[in-house]
Design an enzyme around this catalytic site. Structure first.
Site, PDB file in Angstrom:
ATOM      1  N   ALA A  12      14.152   4.517 -11.850  1.00 27.86           N
ATOM      2  CA  ALA A  12      15.431   3.936 -11.417  1.00 27.86           C
ATOM      3  C   ALA A  12      16.540   4.970 -11.521  1.00 27.86           C
ATOM      4  O   ALA A  12      17.378   5.111 -10.617  1.00 27.86           O
ATOM      5  CB  ALA A  12      15.757   2.716 -12.277  1.00 27.86           C
ATOM      6  N   TYR A  13      16.537   5.719 -12.612  1.00 25.46           N
ATOM      7  CA  TYR A  13      17.577   6.736 -12.822  1.00 25.46           C
ATOM      8  C   TYR A  13      17.474   7.834 -11.779  1.00 25.46           C
ATOM      9  O   TYR A  13      18.437   8.141 -11.074  1.00 25.46           O
ATOM     10  CB  TYR A  13      17.438   7.316 -14.236  1.00 25.46           C
ATOM     11  CG  TYR A  13      18.476   8.356 -14.572  1.00 25.46           C
ATOM     12  CD1 TYR A  13      19.816   7.996 -14.740  1.00 25.46           C
ATOM     13  CD2 TYR A  13      18.129   9.706 -14.722  1.00 25.46           C
ATOM     14  CE1 TYR A  13      20.770   8.950 -15.050  1.00 25.46           C
ATOM     15  CE2 TYR A  13      19.083  10.659 -15.029  1.00 25.46           C
ATOM     16  CZ  TYR A  13      20.403  10.283 -15.198  1.00 25.46           C
ATOM     17  OH  TYR A  13      21.351  11.217 -15.494  1.00 25.46           O
ATOM     18  N   SER A  14      16.266   8.411 -11.656  1.00 20.03           N
ATOM     19  CA  SER A  14      16.111   9.567 -10.770  1.00 20.03           C
ATOM     20  C   SER A  14      16.345   9.205  -9.304  1.00 20.03           C
ATOM     21  O   SER A  14      16.972   9.958  -8.564  1.00 20.03           O
ATOM     22  CB  SER A  14      14.711  10.173 -10.939  1.00 20.03           C
ATOM     23  OG  SER A  14      14.549  10.612 -12.266  1.00 20.03           O
TER      24      SER A  14
END
Ligand code: ZN
Length: 683
Positions: free
Chosen positions: A572-574
């Site tokens: 989700a972050y990347s």
């Protein structure tokens, strides 16, 4: 006006200490002096450096502010050197200043006031000189002299206008001697001088004469038929919306030579004044030392016909063109030969139904200009009940505006820093990296808008930074980057506070950690909301403002090493940061023609004060790498080529590089701040 004298506070004070006390009381009354205006002195007998008894004059140093003055800001001079100058018939400013310098008893003391001789030539012990609103109201009207006679009789001597210096000092000394009944002097279109054998007597006489003038004015104002009250045609939000639309266009138009800061004000007095003022009466300040900050007259701008940004720009540029031409005519007509013209742009911009913008090269100057003009408005309105406002003629204004002795005060300001005059906005400013960016930009002279969802934390930071870097140099505004209305409102508030935007640091971000098959939809959406959509919404506003200003700009994006070298469980972050990163490249392509640069900083493993590295994420990462949680930071440090910990201040240095002109030829670039991670080398 009210006397602030306290017998208890003053009982043990005499000489210089009493002077400091009374000067601060005067400084605490804005109706008497504002921002460095006025001066005060005491004559004492002390010992010089050889131990010889010496009569001394302690006089306020040039440029210091009476509100906060200290004993060290008064300069001691040898009175027996000064008083014989009364016998001379003339002295140039340069001769006078050189003479005063040689008579100074303390070499490290500030340069004495340009009105030093005026104090030396009046025989009394304590002398206070103010630019009181009420006194100047009486002098700045057509029948001023008669009115002053009516109000004060023989108690007050009037000295005709001349620029401060030897001549004014001599005339004042002569007037005091020629009028033995006089207990005060009014300097025409300038101010009041009172004196006494004690600080209390001189101070109370200031209060007394100003109160007499105030009573006279109030009686006339009450008798004057009131103008019918017209209600504001716009609601406050609509007014502020329009002001925010005008601000960047105005800032751009007056910043062609060098950027200026703006400050908006829409208090009721300002709105009423702008709505009713007769443009012909906007001719000059009520006392000349305001000129340094306000220019001779304001720009009165009427944008009511403007329907959209293009016609607003047109209206504004025509009005400014006229203003500059008028200023050029004024300068050419009255200039002293050999003097070069200063900035021909207005410092005060009055806009009916909108309010007032004040301009300056520093935050402090915009505040000083505002305070001075608020008092000018009061004096002009009071003068209208006394036959109309009649300030100094243009010739004297120009003579004063370009007087080197007055402009000397400006040289006392600290030198400009590399980012002086620049306005920065940071999202996620309460976090470790956000704070470090703010401190770095502030240290280089920028003013900074700190935005975050955590308003309380941001306000605390703004207070701390304002103490460290200058009053109001940092302000806090609540912003949720995922909410379009919140983003718009925050940028609008920033525009009203500073007038524009030069540097936007897109830093707000969140990290959620889970393998893809266990990633919740809520975490996925939250990541996209903050890291991608939030970046889009805030960047849109920043680009709109920078385009409206037409001054270029720099957008610095806090991206991440993960964009180039993603790690497991950071889906989700990347992915959301990759969207931010790619969007930033498109921004660089689209905004280059406007001189706007967009660059990315890619940090890795910044732990200090990090909101990103929550205890949960630390625990997750420890598990993923099979290490104890206490060793996570160490692990990340060892992972990079330089085997070093990355600090928020390291990221801030990279942001500073992209924010400043040192990277003026670079856009769409990426600068890793990760200690060297070869998988994440930009390519
Ligand atoms: Zn003065």
């Amino acid at each position: 006006m009210k006397s602030l004298w306290s017998d208890r506070d003053a009982q043990s004070l005499d000489g210089l200490a009493a002077l400091v006390y009374a000067s601060r009381l005067i400084g605490a009354s804005p109706e008497l002096v504002l921002w460095g205006g006025g001066n005060s002195s005491v004559k004492v007998t002390g010992k010089d450096h050889t131990g010889k008894p010496t009569r001394m004059l302690y006089i306020k140093g040039s440029g210091s502010d009476m509100k906060t003055i200290t004993a060290q800001q008064f300069t001691p001079l040898r009175l027996d050197d000064l008083q014989p100058l009364m016998q001379r018939s003339a002295m140039t400013d340069e001769e006078m200043v050189a003479y005063q310098a040689k008579s100074t008893l303390e070499p490290s003391a500030p340069k004495p006031s340009i009105e030093t001789l005026l104090h030396a030539f009046i025989p009394a012990t304590h002398i206070y000189h103010t630019h009181a609103d009420a006194i100047c109201t009486l002098t700045d009207v057509p029948r001023g002299r008669e009115i002053i006679r009516d109000v004060f009789g023989d108690e007050v001597a009037i000295v005709p206008y001349s620029r401060p210096g030897f001549l004014l000092s001599k005339r004042t000394g002569d007037a005091v001697r020629a009028n033995p009944l006089a207990r005060a002097v009014i300097l025409d279109k300038h101010g009041l001088i009172t004196w006494g054998e004690t600080a209390q007597a001189a101070y109370l006489d200031t209060v007394r004469y100003v109160t007499m003038a105030e009573r006279y004015i109030h009686a006339r104002l009450r008798a004057k038929p009131r103008a019918p009250k017209t209600a504001a045609r716009r609601t406050a939000p609509a007014r502020r919306e329009l002001a925010a639309a005008i601000a960047p266009v105005l800032r751009g138009a007056i910043s062609r030579h060098k950027p200026m800061l703006l400050r908006y004000d829409d208090r009721p007095e300002v709105l009423a004044f702008a709505r009713t003022v007769d443009p012909k009466s906007l001719r000059g300040p009520f006392t000349p030392d305001h000129l340094l900050y306000t220019k001779p007259w304001p720009l009165l701008l009427d944008p009511r016909a403007a329907r959209d940004e293009a016609s607003l720009r047109d209206t504004l540029s025509k009005a400014l063109e006229r203003y500059r031409q008028d200023y050029l005519d004024y300068f050419n007509t009255y200039k002293t030969p050999g003097v070069t013209m200063g900035d021909p742009n207005p410092r005060i911009v009055l806009i009916p139904e909108v309010g007032m913008f004040t301009t300056g090269k520093t935050r402090r100057e915009t505040v000083i200009a505002r305070d001075l003009y608020l008092h000018t408005m009061g004096v002009m309105q009071a003068a209208s009940a006394l036959g109309g406002y009649q300030p100094l003629p243009a010739r004297d204004l120009c003579d004063f505006e370009y007087w080197p002795m007055e402009n000397y005060k400006l040289t006392l300001a600290p030198p400009e820093r590399p980012l002086s005059r620049a306005i920065a906005l940071i999202t996620g400013a309460a976090g470790g990296i956000g704070r470090a960016i703010a401190e770095r930009l502030l240290a280089d002279g920028a003013v900074v808008v700190l935005t975050d969802v955590d308003l309380e934390a941001t306000q605390k930071l703004a207070e701390e930074y304002s103490r460290r870097f200058g009053a109001d140099h940092a302000i806090a505004i609540e912003m949720d980057v995922t909410d379009e209305r919140s983003v718009r409102r925050a940028f609008r508030e920033a525009l009203l506070a500073f007038g524009g935007l030069d540097i936007f640091a897109s830093n707000a971000g969140i990290a959620r950690c889970a393998p893809i098959d266990r990633l919740t939809l809520a975490d996925w959406r939250a990541s996209l909301d903050v890291n991608a959509t939030g970046h889009l919404l805030a960047s849109q506003e920043a680009i709109r403002i920078m385009r409206a200003q037409q001054l270029g700009g720099s957008i610095v994006v806090i991206s991440t090493k993960n964009v180039f070298a993603p790690g497991q469980d950071f889906g989700a972050y990347s992915a959301s940061k990759a969207a931010q990163h790619q969007l930033s490249r498109i921004m660089a392509i689209e905004t280059a023609r406007d001189g706007i640069r967009v660059n990315m900083v890619n940090p890795d493993g910044v732990f200090l004060n990090s909101g990103l590295w929550s205890p949960e994420i630390r625990a997750e990462r420890a598990k993923a790498h099979g290490i104890p949680i206490t060793e996570v930071e160490e692990f990340y440090a060892k992972r990079n080529l330089l085997q070093t910990k990355i600090l928020p201040s390291d990221v801030a240095e990279a942001v500073l590089f992209f924010a400043s002109n040192r990277s003026s030829k670079t856009t769409g670039a990426v600068l890793p701040v990760d200690g060297g991670v070869k998988e994440a080398f930009p390519r």
